[in-house]
Design a protein around this motif. Structure first.
Motif, PDB file in Angstrom:
ATOM      1  N   ALA A  11     -17.320   2.478 -13.822  1.00 11.51           N
ATOM      2  CA  ALA A  11     -16.189   2.634 -12.896  1.00 11.51           C
ATOM      3  C   ALA A  11     -16.327   1.683 -11.705  1.00 11.51           C
ATOM      4  O   ALA A  11     -15.374   0.985 -11.343  1.00 11.51           O
ATOM      5  N   TYR A  12     -17.517   1.637 -11.114  1.00  5.69           N
ATOM      6  CA  TYR A  12     -17.710   0.779  -9.936  1.00  5.69           C
ATOM      7  C   TYR A  12     -17.706  -0.702 -10.322  1.00  5.69           C
ATOM      8  O   TYR A  12     -17.162  -1.536  -9.594  1.00  5.69           O
ATOM      9  N   LEU A  14     -16.096  -2.024 -12.864  1.00  3.95           N
ATOM     10  CA  LEU A  14     -14.710  -2.372 -13.185  1.00  3.95           C
ATOM     11  C   LEU A  14     -13.903  -2.607 -11.905  1.00  3.95           C
ATOM     12  O   LEU A  14     -13.128  -3.568 -11.810  1.00  3.95           O
ATOM     13  N   THR A  15     -14.107  -1.731 -10.911  1.00  5.43           N
ATOM     14  CA  THR A  15     -13.403  -1.895  -9.632  1.00  5.43           C
ATOM     15  C   THR A  15     -13.726  -3.258  -9.028  1.00  5.43           C
ATOM     16  O   THR A  15     -12.815  -3.991  -8.593  1.00  5.43           O
ATOM     17  N   VAL A  18     -12.054  -6.110 -11.151  1.00  6.88           N
ATOM     18  CA  VAL A  18     -10.589  -6.172 -10.993  1.00  6.88           C
ATOM     19  C   VAL A  18     -10.218  -6.756  -9.624  1.00  6.88           C
ATOM     20  O   VAL A  18      -9.362  -7.639  -9.518  1.00  6.88           O
ATOM     21  N   LEU A  19     -10.880  -6.275  -8.562  1.00  4.99           N
ATOM     22  CA  LEU A  19     -10.559  -6.757  -7.213  1.00  4.99           C
ATOM     23  C   LEU A  19     -10.939  -8.237  -7.059  1.00  4.99           C
ATOM     24  O   LEU A  19     -10.176  -9.023  -6.490  1.00  4.99           O
ATOM     25  N   TYR A  22      -8.363 -10.357  -8.820  1.00  2.33           N
ATOM     26  CA  TYR A  22      -7.109 -10.504  -8.070  1.00  2.33           C
ATOM     27  C   TYR A  22      -7.275 -11.511  -6.920  1.00  2.33           C
ATOM     28  O   TYR A  22      -6.382 -12.333  -6.667  1.00  2.33           O
ATOM     29  N   LEU A  23      -8.424 -11.450  -6.253  1.00  2.00           N
ATOM     30  CA  LEU A  23      -8.698 -12.403  -5.168  1.00  2.00           C
ATOM     31  C   LEU A  23      -8.694 -13.833  -5.694  1.00  2.00           C
ATOM     32  O   LEU A  23      -8.137 -14.739  -5.075  1.00  2.00           O
ATOM     33  N   LEU A  26      -5.155 -14.993  -6.356  1.00  2.00           N
ATOM     34  CA  LEU A  26      -4.473 -15.385  -5.114  1.00  2.00           C
ATOM     35  C   LEU A  26      -4.889 -16.803  -4.715  1.00  2.00           C
ATOM     36  O   LEU A  26      -4.055 -17.620  -4.323  1.00  2.00           O
TER      37      LEU A  26
END
Lengths: 32, 228
Positions: A11-12, A14-15, A18-19, A22-23, A26
């Motif tokens: 879970a951690y 993957l977080t 994913v973040l 996304y960065l 951008l």
């Protein structure tokens, strides 16, 4: 840690992935 | 020696480095509290620690979609291009956080409920919310006329916010598997003090992250529009 540590780590991780993804998206779109 | 010059949009607005620093510091504290300082749950054990990312991701998705609503109303009211840029930026981040909340919830559900997914009200309404905002983003790609696209999107963005109370209250409407609200409800929070403190710091970290992503994404949107 219990036997379910794999779920917690997943879970951690993957977080973070994913973040970070996304960065990067951008950043890439800004340079295009 | 060569110096690479990046245009302003790549370096971003001046507030971005400060937001990045604050996010990193509060994020590191939240991570320590979530994985070390907070006690393990008496029943669920360490798996409950997934809540310190699942819950903030879901709450920030709510906030992101409320911001889409406010920016959509602002566009319809005053036709300000910044309002439209904020709306699309916040919708994109909201979709990211909603998807993250669903997947993290699924990883928590497998060892706790015994299944990755089940058709119960909170999960269904959240999936519908995700689908509607993905639709919002797709709608924006249908027209290249700026005014028309912004107006269509703003109407959808203003209505789609109804998903937020539906998702939040869905757990109280019928007997469901998903637990009831522990914090965002009338009365004191129904969880251990250290768990509550950890959740609040994690929410602060996610809020700073949201602010960072929003400023960066709005900057990108505005640069795209001013590009020749």
């Amino acid at each position: 840690m219990s036997g379910d540590a794999g779920f917690l780590v997943s879970a951690y991780a993957l977080t973070a992935i994913v973040l970070a993804g996304y960065l990067v998206s951008l950043r890439v779109r800004a340079r295009r | 020696m060569t110096t690479t010059y990046y245009p302003r949009v790549v370096r971003g607005p001046r507030i971005l480095p400060y937001l990045a620093g604050a996010t990193a510091i509060v994020g590191a504290i939240a991570l320590f509290m979530a994985l070390v300082w907070a006690p393990a749950d008496a029943v669920q054990g360490d798996v409950q620690r997934i809540m310190y990312v699942h819950v903030p991701a879901a709450w920030l998705a709510y906030l992101a979609f409320v911001v889409v609503f406010l920016a959509s109303v602002a566009w319809l009211w005053g036709r300000s291009p910044v309002a439209d840029a904020v709306a699309v930026a916040s919708a994109e981040i909201g979709v990211l956080f909603t998807a993250l909340a669903i997947v993290l919830g699924s990883i928590w559900a497998k060892p706790t409920w015994g299944v990755w997914w089940t058709w119960e009200p909170r999960l269904i309404t959240t999936a519908v919310m995700l689908a509607m905002y993905v639709g919002y983003l797709l709608l924006r790609s249908l027209s290249s006329d700026f005014e028309r696209r912004a107006t269509r999107a703003a109407v959808v963005g203003a209505i789609a916010v109804l998903n937020v109370p539906v998702v939040h209250l869905s757990v109280t409407w019928m007997n469901a598997l998903h637990q009831l609200p522990s914090v965002l409800r009338p009365g004191p929070p129904a969880l251990d003090g250290r768990m509550y403190a950890t959740l609040l710091v994690a929410v602060a970290a996610f809020t700073l992250l949201y602010a960072y992503l929003l400023v960066a994404r709005v900057g990108l949107e505005r640069a795209r529009r001013s590009a020749p």
